[in-house]
Design a protein around this motif. Structure first.
Motif, PDB file in Angstrom:
ATOM      1  N   UNK A   1      21.297  -2.673   0.926  1.00  0.00           N
ATOM      2  CA  UNK A   1      22.485  -3.061   0.168  1.00  0.00           C
ATOM      3  C   UNK A   1      22.106  -4.050  -0.930  1.00  0.00           C
ATOM      4  N   UNK A   2      23.082  -4.353  -1.784  1.00  0.00           N
ATOM      5  CA  UNK A   2      22.872  -5.339  -2.841  1.00  0.00           C
ATOM      6  C   UNK A   2      22.419  -6.664  -2.219  1.00  0.00           C
ATOM      7  N   UNK A   3      21.317  -7.223  -2.744  1.00  0.00           N
ATOM      8  CA  UNK A   3      20.812  -8.492  -2.252  1.00  0.00           C
ATOM      9  C   UNK A   3      19.785  -8.370  -1.152  1.00  0.00           C
ATOM     10  N   UNK A   4      19.553  -7.168  -0.648  1.00  0.00           N
ATOM     11  CA  UNK A   4      18.604  -6.998   0.445  1.00  0.00           C
ATOM     12  C   UNK A   4      17.228  -6.577  -0.067  1.00  0.00           C
ATOM     13  N   UNK A   5      16.215  -6.933   0.707  1.00  0.00           N
ATOM     14  CA  UNK A   5      14.820  -6.729   0.315  1.00  0.00           C
ATOM     15  C   UNK A   5      14.121  -5.873   1.365  1.00  0.00           C
ATOM     16  N   UNK A   6      13.510  -4.779   0.932  1.00  0.00           N
ATOM     17  CA  UNK A   6      12.896  -3.818   1.827  1.00  0.00           C
ATOM     18  C   UNK A   6      11.377  -3.935   1.781  1.00  0.00           C
ATOM     19  N   UNK A   7      10.739  -3.837   2.947  1.00  0.00           N
ATOM     20  CA  UNK A   7       9.280  -3.835   3.051  1.00  0.00           C
ATOM     21  C   UNK A   7       8.871  -2.843   4.125  1.00  0.00           C
ATOM     22  N   UNK A   8       7.700  -2.202   3.937  1.00  0.00           N
ATOM     23  CA  UNK A   8       7.252  -1.205   4.911  1.00  0.00           C
ATOM     24  C   UNK A   8       5.738  -1.105   4.929  1.00  0.00           C
ATOM     25  N   UNK A   9       5.207  -0.851   6.111  1.00  0.00           N
ATOM     26  CA  UNK A   9       3.790  -0.541   6.296  1.00  0.00           C
ATOM     27  C   UNK A   9       3.673   0.722   7.123  1.00  0.00           C
ATOM     28  N   UNK A  10       2.526   1.408   7.004  1.00  0.00           N
ATOM     29  CA  UNK A  10       2.267   2.607   7.791  1.00  0.00           C
ATOM     30  C   UNK A  10       0.865   2.519   8.369  1.00  0.00           C
ATOM     31  N   UNK A  11       0.746   2.778   9.671  1.00  0.00           N
ATOM     32  CA  UNK A  11      -0.550   2.763  10.342  1.00  0.00           C
ATOM     33  C   UNK A  11      -0.887   4.157  10.840  1.00  0.00           C
ATOM     34  N   UNK A  12      -2.029   4.665  10.420  1.00  0.00           N
ATOM     35  CA  UNK A  12      -2.514   5.945  10.914  1.00  0.00           C
ATOM     36  C   UNK A  12      -3.394   5.674  12.131  1.00  0.00           C
ATOM     37  N   UNK A  13      -2.997   6.216  13.280  1.00  0.00           N
ATOM     38  CA  UNK A  13      -3.692   5.937  14.530  1.00  0.00           C
ATOM     39  C   UNK A  13      -5.094   6.519  14.575  1.00  0.00           C
ATOM     40  N   UNK A  14      -5.896   6.036  15.516  1.00  0.00           N
ATOM     41  CA  UNK A  14      -7.268   6.480  15.663  1.00  0.00           C
ATOM     42  C   UNK A  14      -7.372   7.913  16.154  1.00  0.00           C
ATOM     43  N   UNK A  15      -8.512   8.542  15.842  1.00  0.00           N
ATOM     44  CA  UNK A  15      -8.764   9.917  16.247  1.00  0.00           C
ATOM     45  C   UNK A  15      -9.839   9.941  17.320  1.00  0.00           C
ATOM     46  N   UNK A  16      -9.671  10.824  18.300  1.00  0.00           N
ATOM     47  CA  UNK A  16     -10.638  10.931  19.391  1.00  0.00           C
ATOM     48  C   UNK A  16     -11.752  11.924  19.091  1.00  0.00           C
ATOM     49  N   UNK A  17     -11.608  12.670  18.004  1.00  0.00           N
ATOM     50  CA  UNK A  17     -12.619  13.672  17.675  1.00  0.00           C
ATOM     51  C   UNK A  17     -12.975  13.635  16.209  1.00  0.00           C
TER      52      UNK A  17
END
Length: 478
Positions: free
Chosen positions: A283-299
């Motif tokens: 909404x007006x006046x609000x501040x958005x932030x985001x991160x994304x983590x790609x998990x580890x692979x077993x192979x």
């Protein structure tokens, strides 16, 4: 009165029986389209993209003569050939600001270079440039839906007055696509905050057509003139990522089917070549932030550049920011740059990451996992953890003199906030703001998704029963 309201208010008079029956059929068909996965279209050998239900077919012209009209509030579906240049037309009032997002959808099997993509520009009737923007596939070298935004902003020094404007959509293929795409004549004069097109080069691009989705929006002027400079003093420090137990939330297949997402920690699974869409109400006046983590692979072992791409788009599908990460098989995180609080006056900032955060509404988080992941680390799917923050206290909007088209696109409703928490479809006021249109009809009628499903099953039962005698009659006798 909106069509959905007319359907729900149909009375018992005999003259309205047909309308009621038609409404039920439309409701059932809409419920089918809104079931998980949405209405998707798949290019040959490519990933599915959820085009907006009811998209109007449109074919761009090779020049301004004969350019088809784009009406704000509608979404359009077409395609563009290799090296294509397509023109569309807008008819605008003097005080109206127009936004024209164009999403290009290549097939997954396409061979793309980092600088391949799409270029969108808006021009006045005399050929003067109002804005230009490009979006490329980047280091991931993976075909995915890419969106570039053209605009005509009222109150600027150029492109003013009522009348005809043209939208030019160009496909950026390796080797260049013409004067504007290569920075030649006509590439200058972009609006503040726009970036000029990048030069093309590299390996050969796909010889197949790409799908296009175009969703024009208009914004009215203010009742009273406000500040004409960007606000200052906002906290530009990276906030601490959201913490807590991760909740599962699968993504949608396109802007129209973006899954609502609120503050917190969310987790999903994504396969190489897949693109997932989410929407976060701010909404007006609000501040958005985001991160994304790609998990580890077993192979597998090795390195994939641009393995995961995280992009943020504003309510008119304009790019705010994007981030990508390289991957070696161990968990890794990427974060969007801090965005300012949502304010109308942000549009006067010279930096696109600030000027694009200019109105309230649904902000889209889009995840894409590179197709090259499958060669090194297998087919997956891979786990991605999203950490979302929405800080700040909401306040009233700037006071528009009219209504945007589509209505509600710059509004955050209590239903939107509830949907962000529960994963539902959000409020019904955003008739073009990215929700599931069919489910908005369901919500307007006070019918739950479960009831809609029962309606679907009921229709199937009726059809089956009516077909059974006919089939029996045609069955050969011994």
């Amino acid at each position: 009165m909106p069509a959905a309201a007319r359907w729900c208010a149909a009375g018992s008079r005999a003259g309205r029986r047909t309308a009621r029956r038609t409404a039920v059929v439309a409701l059932v068909l809409g419920a089918l389209a809104a079931l998980p996965g949405g209405a998707t279209a798949t290019a040959a050998g490519g990933p599915s993209y959820g085009f907006t239900p009811g998209d109007m077919a449109v074919e761009g012209a090779n020049g301004t003569a004969g350019a088809p009209l784009l009406e704000p509030g509608r979404t359009y579906r077409g395609s563009i050939p290799p090296g294509g240049k397509l023109y569309y037309r807008l008819e605008l009032h003097a005080a109206t600001t127009a936004y024209v997002p164009v999403t290009a959808v290549p097939p997954a099997g396409a061979t793309v270079a980092a600088t391949d993509g799409i270029h969108v520009s808006v021009k006045d009737a005399h050929g003067g440039s109002c804005s230009y923007a490009s979006e490329q596939f980047g280091a991931g070298l993976s075909p995915r839906p890419v969106t570039a935004l053209g605009r005509r902003q009222a109150g600027k020094a150029v492109c003013q007055g009522a009348g005809t404007y043209y939208v030019l959509v160009e496909r950026l293929d390796s080797g260049g696509t013409g004067a504007e795409a290569s920075g030649g004549p006509g590439a200058s004069g972009g609006s503040e905050g726009s970036e000029g097109p990048a030069a093309s080069g590299g390996t050969a691009g796909s010889a197949r057509r790409w799908g296009l989705e175009i969703a024009p929006v208009t914004e009215p002027a203010l009742k009273k003139a406000g500040a004409t400079s960007a606000p200052g003093g906002w906290n530009s420090a990276s906030p601490e990522p959201a913490t807590g137990q991760a909740r599962q939330r699968s993504g949608g297949t396109g802007f129209a089917f973006a899954r609502p997402l609120g503050p917190g920690v969310w987790q999903t699974r994504i396969a190489p070549g897949e693109t997932l869409f989410y929407k976060v109400p701010a909404d007006w006046g609000q501040q958005l932030a985001a991160t994304a983590e790609l998990g580890g692979s077993s192979g597998g072992h090795g390195y994939v550049g641009g393995a995961l791409n995280l992009a943020l788009y504003n309510p008119v599908r304009g790019s705010v920011d994007n981030a990508a990460l390289g991957y070696t098989g161990t968990a890794k995180t990427t974060a969007l740059d801090p965005a300012p609080p949502v304010e109308y006056a942000n549009r006067y900032a010279p930096v696109s990451g600030v000027s694009s955060v200019r109105f309230a509404g649904d902000y889209y988080l889009v995840l894409h996992l590179s197709t090259r992941m499958s060669d090194t680390f297998g087919a997956g799917p891979f786990t991605v953890t999203l950490r979302v923050r929405v800080d700040g206290r909401a306040h009233d909007g700037p006071g528009y003199a009219g209504k945007p088209v589509p209505a509600g696109v710059f509004t955050v409703t209590p239903g939107d906030r509830l949907a962000a928490e529960t994963g539902g479809t959000g409020g019904i006021g955003h008739t073009g703001g990215g929700g599931d249109p069919a489910m908005k009809v369901v919500a307007a009628c006070g019918i739950g998704a479960g009831t809609a499903l029962l309606l679907v099953l009921g229709v199937w039962t009726v059809v089956a029963r009516r077909a059974q005698p006919r089939a029996s009659a045609q069955k050969p006798t011994a």
